[in-house]
Write a protein that holds these residues in place. Structure first.
Motif, PDB file in Angstrom:
ATOM      1  N   HIS A   5       3.552  -6.034   9.705  1.00 25.31           N
ATOM      2  CA  HIS A   5       4.761  -5.226   9.914  1.00 25.31           C
ATOM      3  C   HIS A   5       5.869  -5.633   8.954  1.00 25.31           C
ATOM      4  N   HIS A   6       5.459  -6.014   7.733  1.00 23.00           N
ATOM      5  CA  HIS A   6       6.431  -6.562   6.788  1.00 23.00           C
ATOM      6  C   HIS A   6       7.500  -5.555   6.387  1.00 23.00           C
ATOM      7  N   PHE A  33       0.347 -14.013  -3.901  1.00 19.33           N
ATOM      8  CA  PHE A  33       0.338 -13.750  -5.331  1.00 19.33           C
ATOM      9  C   PHE A  33      -0.642 -14.666  -6.054  1.00 19.33           C
ATOM     10  N   ALA A  34      -0.746 -15.916  -5.583  1.00 18.46           N
ATOM     11  CA  ALA A  34      -1.684 -16.852  -6.217  1.00 18.46           C
ATOM     12  C   ALA A  34      -3.106 -16.325  -6.147  1.00 18.46           C
ATOM     13  N   SER A  35      -3.433 -15.658  -5.047  1.00 21.39           N
ATOM     14  CA  SER A  35      -4.789 -15.128  -4.897  1.00 21.39           C
ATOM     15  C   SER A  35      -5.043 -13.950  -5.822  1.00 21.39           C
ATOM     16  N   ARG A  61       3.864  -5.272  -6.866  1.00 18.57           N
ATOM     17  CA  ARG A  61       4.838  -5.207  -5.780  1.00 18.57           C
ATOM     18  C   ARG A  61       4.287  -5.857  -4.518  1.00 18.57           C
ATOM     19  N   GLN A  62       5.158  -6.591  -3.817  1.00 17.98           N
ATOM     20  CA  GLN A  62       4.850  -7.113  -2.495  1.00 17.98           C
ATOM     21  C   GLN A  62       6.091  -6.949  -1.646  1.00 17.98           C
ATOM     22  N   GLY A  63       6.076  -5.934  -0.783  1.00 18.66           N
ATOM     23  CA  GLY A  63       7.250  -5.664   0.040  1.00 18.66           C
ATOM     24  C   GLY A  63       8.439  -5.283  -0.814  1.00 18.66           C
ATOM     25  N   PHE A 116       2.316   0.335  -6.974  1.00 14.96           N
ATOM     26  CA  PHE A 116       2.218  -1.067  -6.562  1.00 14.96           C
ATOM     27  C   PHE A 116       2.124  -2.012  -7.749  1.00 14.96           C
ATOM     28  N   ALA A 117       2.056  -1.481  -8.964  1.00 15.61           N
ATOM     29  CA  ALA A 117       1.970  -2.341 -10.145  1.00 15.61           C
ATOM     30  C   ALA A 117       2.575  -1.614 -11.335  1.00 15.61           C
TER      31      ALA A 117
END
Length: 250
Positions: free
Chosen positions: A26-27, A80-82, A112-114, A218-219
């Motif tokens: 639910h970010h 992000f490391a993954s 993008r992350q959130g 997303f990128a």
């Protein structure tokens, strides 16, 4: 089927991971404490204690205005490391190399992350003056930086307004007022690429475009150089190169 044995003494760890999972699910909208309690079935005091600890360690963040919790920067760094071995990086590394060779400048791959973007990769071109304001692993609010701005332009207007308000100090520091953001977003939607000069770093300019996808962007890939190499004509040339390349025409 019998339940697997649980590692003794790891109850608090399991509860913390349980809270992180629901925050991750639910970010975008965030969760209030009572919602975390309902989703995890933890006691309210336990949920509040775990959330407080996660905020202290930056694995969660609490919005001061809404009092809702989301994933924090440290949780995002792990995710992000993954991505360093993800298909996205493997697929677009040759594209980064080609763009760096053609432009002779620095090319970045961002995801993008959130509400944030992370730099997944960079390729330096042959021009001797390099851009070091962005490094692999750097995290910024979405819209701060030309690649993030390209992704932000693909979001609905209400989401853009929310992100601009929620991260106002970062946008203000970059000189991106609400009216300026509106102008840049409109231009990006019209041309297909974003362009900025003297925002995140004085004396640096760049262009960025999103990687095409069926859903929300997303990128993105961006090209940055010192300001004398990023006049209006060259920004237009590199922006069109990015759009053509990412849409299969280059």
């Amino acid at each position: 089927m019998s339940k697997p044995m649980e590692t003794p003494g790891a109850q608090n760890m399991r509860r913390s991971l349980q809270v992180l999972r629901v925050l991750g699910a639910h970010h975008e909208e965030g969760l209030a404490v009572n919602e975390v309690v309902a989703l995890t079935q933890l006691e309210r005091s336990t949920a509040h204690r775990l959330l407080t600890c996660l905020v202290e360690e930056q694995f969660a963040e609490r919005d001061a205005a809404t009092r809702r919790y989301r994933l924090g920067l440290e949780a995002m760094r792990l995710g992000f490391a993954s991505l360093k071995r993800a298909p996205l990086l493997a697929s677009y590394q040759p594209v980064l190399q080609r763009l760096a060779r053609i432009s002779e400048d620095t090319v970045f791959l961002l995801a993008r992350q959130g509400d944030y973007t992370v730099c997944l990769a960079r390729e330096d071109g042959a021009f001797p003056v390099k851009i070091f304001s962005t490094r692999v692993g750097d995290i910024r609010p979405l819209g701060i930086g030309v690649g993030g701005l390209a992704m932000l332009s693909g979001a609905p207007d209400d989401e853009i307004a929310r992100i601009r308000t929620q991260h106002a100090p970062a946008f203000d520091a970059a000189g991106l007022t609400p009216s300026q953001i509106s102008k840049v977003i409109a231009r990006t939607r019209r041309t297909g690429y974003a362009e900025l000069v003297d925002t995140v770093t004085q004396g640096v300019g760049g262009v960025g475009a999103v990687i095409p996808t069926t859903g929300a962007p997303f990128a993105a890939i961006s090209i940055a150089a010192i300001k004398p190499r990023m006049g209006a004509a060259r920004r237009a040339e590199l922006g069109q190169l990015l759009v053509s390349t990412l849409n299969g025409g280059g």
